[in-house]
Write an enzyme that holds these catalytic residues in place. Sequence first.
Site, PDB file in Angstrom:
ATOM      1  N   GLU A 163      39.381  34.153  29.427  1.00 28.24           N
ATOM      2  CA  GLU A 163      39.049  33.196  30.497  1.00 28.24           C
ATOM      3  C   GLU A 163      39.496  31.785  30.116  1.00 28.24           C
ATOM      4  O   GLU A 163      39.987  31.035  30.957  1.00 28.24           O
ATOM      5  CB  GLU A 163      37.539  33.196  30.800  1.00 28.24           C
ATOM      6  N   ASP A 192      44.321  44.914  35.057  1.00 26.23           N
ATOM      7  CA  ASP A 192      45.128  44.243  36.088  1.00 26.23           C
ATOM      8  C   ASP A 192      46.215  43.288  35.590  1.00 26.23           C
ATOM      9  O   ASP A 192      47.414  43.510  35.755  1.00 26.23           O
ATOM     10  CB  ASP A 192      44.202  43.521  37.087  1.00 26.23           C
ATOM     11  N   GLU A 211      32.625  44.124  45.559  1.00 25.40           N
ATOM     12  CA  GLU A 211      33.158  44.256  44.200  1.00 25.40           C
ATOM     13  C   GLU A 211      33.692  45.651  43.924  1.00 25.40           C
ATOM     14  O   GLU A 211      34.642  45.830  43.172  1.00 25.40           O
ATOM     15  CB  GLU A 211      32.097  43.897  43.160  1.00 25.40           C
ATOM     16  N   GLU A 233      41.981  37.461  45.190  1.00 24.94           N
ATOM     17  CA  GLU A 233      43.102  38.405  45.075  1.00 24.94           C
ATOM     18  C   GLU A 233      43.662  38.848  46.416  1.00 24.94           C
ATOM     19  O   GLU A 233      44.875  39.004  46.581  1.00 24.94           O
ATOM     20  CB  GLU A 233      42.694  39.640  44.253  1.00 24.94           C
TER      21      GLU A 233
END
Length: 929
Positions: free
Chosen positions: A146, A293, A387, A405
Amino acid sequence: MSGAGGRGCGSPVPQRAPWSLVAATAAFCLVSATSVWTAGAEPMSREEKQKLGNQVLEMFDHAYGNYMEHAYPADELMPLTCRGRVRGQEPSRGDVDDALGKFSLTLIDSLDTLVVLNKTKEFEDAVRKVLRDVNLDNDVVVSVFETNIRVLGGLLGGHSLAIMLKEKGEYMQWYNDELLQMAKQLGYKLLPAFNTTSGLPYPRINLKFGIRKPEARTGTETDTCTACAGTLILEFAALSRFTGATIFEEYARKALDFLWEKRQRSSNLVGVTINIHTGDWVRKDSGVGAGIDSYYEYLLKAYVLLGDDSFLERFNTHYDAIMRYISQPPLLLDVHIHKPMLNARTWMDALLAFFPGLQVLKGDIRPAIETHEMLYQVIKKHNFLPEAFTTDFRVHWAQHPLRPEFAESTYFLYKATGDPYYLEVGKTLIENLNKYARVPCGFAAMKDVRTGSHEDRMDSFFLAEMFKYLYLLFADKEDIIFDIEDYIFTTEAHLLPLWLSTTNQSISKKNITSEYTELDDSNFDWTCPNTQILFPNDPLYAQSIREPLKNVVDKSCPRGIIRVREESFRSGAKPPLRARDFMATNPEHLEILKKMGAASSIDAEDGLRFMQEMIELSSQQQKEQQLPPRAVQIVSHPFFGRVVLTAGPAQFGLDLSKHKETRGFVASSKPYNGCSELTNPEAVMGKIALIQRGQCMFAEKARNIQNAGAIGGIVIDDNEGSSSDTAPLFQMAGDGKDTDDIKIPMLFLFSKEGSIILDAIREYEEVEVLLSDKAKDRAILKGKMIPSYIINSNPEMENEEQSSPENDSQNQSDEQVSSSSQEVDLVDQESSEESSLNSHPESLSPADTDNVASISPSEQTSDPTENHETTNLNGECTDLDNQLQEQSETEEDSNPNVSWGKKVQPIDSILADWNEDIEAFEMMEKDEL
Ligand code: DMJ
């Protein structure tokens, strides 16, 4: 995602093309299509596009302005209580908090968004604030992943645009690479994480002490996620190339090389988590969403940015495997890396919504259109992408933290196809954000898309990504002050200039560990049709792909396990035993079960699938026995329905899912615990009574307020600081006796949510709420003034309202909410953790006589009230599916208390040999996003 289209567009890809050609090809692939659209969905006028672009700007101002006013220098805004989220001062949320390093995360993540949105002056101010205020040396343990994508990426994106502006000659003339220096400082702080033999980084690091023990309080972890280790190369290479310090790119390459070496060699897939010391796969399931991802994303983008063929070959090898095993259009379903024909779960997570965008970059448009359309249908049903959702499109995990996204993929599909349909999709996203997520102090994440309830959370990626993609979707080239095609988007949508590909290029070459001589052309099987040829010739191309998927969500069969070995059925073999058909009393079934552990790989595969189904069926049934959460919506001035609180239901009283919602003003009962006859019946008569949890049973409280004439009740937790953000929601159970006499609806709020109502009473006295199963559209909450920009986008009305006295007073009131909310006490972490622990049903003290039944977060699935029409894509239903549906309904009806756990007990013992696999499946269920 990149503004460029990548080498993969147009087949075959030039094998050793000079980089300039790559950029040219890329930009050509995406940009050309937007100007050639001639038919299909109605084109959107320039005025309409500008109006929507302006709406995005206004929304950004609302989010960023409230962050700066009420939260800065904290990392994030808490939009319900209108204050900053300071780590250590709020109850811990676990891993999610690892993004917070006390470094003004949202400000840094917003830097380049300001420039994209033409807010150059604000950008200049923001950069000065970062340089003046941000400290990167805090004694805080943060996520390496992150911190890299949000903070390092944010600083580099800010630097990239700062030097662009400086060169233009008007803004940032004083700038002297200060952001880059900060980025370098941060880069060095992250390097100790790579101190492993594998070269894979530790997942966390202490900004001040690295991984040095004991001060660091980290460095003992053994596992990391694939995306965590494989999403560094863009930022690290950019840092190296900007500064000439080669070490960053070298470390990121080494981690990528290691992951590549560890791919499962027969399937060419990677698992979700890996041991950073041994390189063993810890989680052997594989998909394109959570945990993996951006590893794929960075392989392709590393090729685009760095022009290194080895990355393209790796990407294409993985892509081939993804399309072979994971892609089941329009679905993308996780499989096992060793048994890739075996689905690892029957649900998908929201993070995979980036994948159509990546497919556009790759140039594979058809599956991108299909998956995007499927996702859009889910969004149309729930307003946001939950989610996680099942293969038959029911909610699996109901939260939605305003993830970008889907907007990202929408933008890239529009760029690739020029189809105005995608502009309409963007318009819907804007409307939903304003209608359901906008609160007086920013935008609040959805706690539950089914109820419309909010969470006190606005993640920094909402500003970094959502507004960029939405703005760019509606912007024409001249609306942006620089050429977006000259940049690549990182996974956090930070902008890195493509010219880095030719800067300090040599530093990388010596570190390439794997040798690639020839590119294998068979990897280009999935390469796109060239959009320049495709779309002018067939402008209905995208529409024709979408059309069959229009009803996929409403008319879908439960797709427990999609992949069936059809060939073996056709050849006369018996179909394998399915969990849903299993009967412990059937000797034939028991015999089949025993065989499943035997030698043949087909039997073993059946066994594995059977276990998987059994676990899913079991958790499904447990979930269906739970009542879904409810919503408390504050509808009076100045909230007007914009604040929606997540509430626990009661197993007694009026069932809000079956009846109309209950609306009324609130009043505190006396005594506040509601455990005896009320002494203030006149105050609660005809109102919704507020009662404190504790001292007596929930049912007793309900009876006492009902006797006093209340039309509903809200029980507020007595554990100070508890919140549905951190504690599992539960339903209030009855008292073990007949509760039919209780007719009013009862809901439960944790203390933090409850205090929002109590604060509102202190501030406004008259507070009206709506108790319901799902938040109601604000536009239909009658008799209230709602700003036009929230419910429609008529600019004239917008102007009228903004200048009307009523609106002025509302703006003022919004501010009052904010300031009053700021008075909410900050809770000391330890005591809040303790109290949220205490609020967990299983840790009730014997003195606590409230009766609770838990709804754990992982169980918040499958709204039983949802339409479970069981048709396949052609509108047909299989008998088996219907039987399953009927069977589960009958079982529930006849004995709602029956425990599935008891029913499967004999099976559990039969399956004892496969405990390890069961644990693996259970781990999948506990996935973190
Ligand atoms: C962002 O922080 C990044 O896009 C990351 O790669 C995964 N997703 C979040 C937002 O959902």
